[in-house]
Design a protein around this motif. Structure first.
Motif, PDB file in Angstrom:
ATOM      1  N   ASP A   1      -9.223 -14.083   4.484  1.00 50.91           N
ATOM      2  CA  ASP A   1      -7.909 -13.650   4.001  1.00 50.91           C
ATOM      3  C   ASP A   1      -7.952 -13.310   2.516  1.00 50.91           C
ATOM      4  O   ASP A   1      -7.433 -12.276   2.085  1.00 50.91           O
ATOM      5  CB  ASP A   1      -6.846 -14.723   4.249  1.00 50.91           C
ATOM      6  N   GLU A   2      -8.577 -14.171   1.722  1.00 50.36           N
ATOM      7  CA  GLU A   2      -8.676 -13.929   0.283  1.00 50.36           C
ATOM      8  C   GLU A   2      -9.528 -12.691   0.006  1.00 50.36           C
ATOM      9  O   GLU A   2      -9.188 -11.876  -0.853  1.00 50.36           O
ATOM     10  CB  GLU A   2      -9.292 -15.129  -0.426  1.00 50.36           C
ATOM     11  N   GLY A   3     -10.622 -12.542   0.728  1.00 53.34           N
ATOM     12  CA  GLY A   3     -11.491 -11.383   0.552  1.00 53.34           C
ATOM     13  C   GLY A   3     -10.773 -10.085   0.866  1.00 53.34           C
ATOM     14  O   GLY A   3     -10.893  -9.099   0.122  1.00 53.34           O
ATOM     15  N   CYS A   4     -10.017 -10.086   1.943  1.00 48.68           N
ATOM     16  CA  CYS A   4      -9.256  -8.891   2.308  1.00 48.68           C
ATOM     17  C   CYS A   4      -8.192  -8.583   1.257  1.00 48.68           C
ATOM     18  O   CYS A   4      -7.992  -7.424   0.880  1.00 48.68           O
ATOM     19  CB  CYS A   4      -8.611  -9.060   3.679  1.00 48.68           C
ATOM     20  N   ALA A   5      -7.518  -9.611   0.773  1.00 49.60           N
ATOM     21  CA  ALA A   5      -6.494  -9.415  -0.262  1.00 49.60           C
ATOM     22  C   ALA A   5      -7.120  -8.878  -1.546  1.00 49.60           C
ATOM     23  O   ALA A   5      -6.567  -7.970  -2.185  1.00 49.60           O
ATOM     24  CB  ALA A   5      -5.761 -10.724  -0.531  1.00 49.60           C
ATOM     25  N   LEU A   6      -8.263  -9.394  -1.924  1.00 51.20           N
ATOM     26  CA  LEU A   6      -8.930  -8.918  -3.134  1.00 51.20           C
ATOM     27  C   LEU A   6      -9.410  -7.474  -2.968  1.00 51.20           C
ATOM     28  O   LEU A   6      -9.296  -6.658  -3.891  1.00 51.20           O
ATOM     29  CB  LEU A   6     -10.109  -9.830  -3.482  1.00 51.20           C
ATOM     30  N   GLN A   7      -9.928  -7.162  -1.793  1.00 52.53           N
ATOM     31  CA  GLN A   7     -10.369  -5.790  -1.533  1.00 52.53           C
ATOM     32  C   GLN A   7      -9.173  -4.840  -1.562  1.00 52.53           C
ATOM     33  O   GLN A   7      -9.252  -3.741  -2.122  1.00 52.53           O
ATOM     34  CB  GLN A   7     -11.089  -5.720  -0.190  1.00 52.53           C
TER      35      GLN A   7
END
Length: 108
Positions: A11-17
């Motif tokens: 979730d965090e990775g997708c949000a950062l991307q």
């Protein structure tokens, strides 16, 4: 993405991307003349769809009556198809193209 996921949850990775994509788009638009692009906020479109459709059509140089704007903003069907079926004069519509992820106005 693998490096991102090594340090963050999915979730965090997708949000950062997503944030990186938004930042890249903002930088690209900032480099373009303001009259070449139009920002449409989702919240504005949901709050006042007819007004936002009118604003987009005006930006594109497409004339539309109040009835056509209202019908285009009505969520009961694919409004772009209605706009393309001759209900709006397209002889004055500029040519638009998708170039490098950006919609551009091309001279006729």
């Amino acid at each position: 993405m693998e490096l991102l996921l090594a340090e963050h949850s999915l979730d965090e990775g997708c949000a950062l991307q997503w944030q990186r994509c938004v930042d890249s788009a903002a930088a690209a638009f900032a480099a373009m003349p303001r009259e070449r692009w139009l920002e449409v906020a989702y919240e504005d479109f949901v709050r006042a769809p007819e007004a936002e459709v009118g604003r987009v059509l005006a930006f594109l140089g497409i004339e539309a009556s109040a009835l056509q704007r209202r019908e285009a903003a009505t969520p009961h069907g694919p409004w772009p198809l209605r706009l393309c079926r001759g209900q709006i004069r397209t002889n004055r519509m500029p040519r638009w193209s998708w170039v490098g992820g950006v919609v551009r106005n091309s001279p006729r």
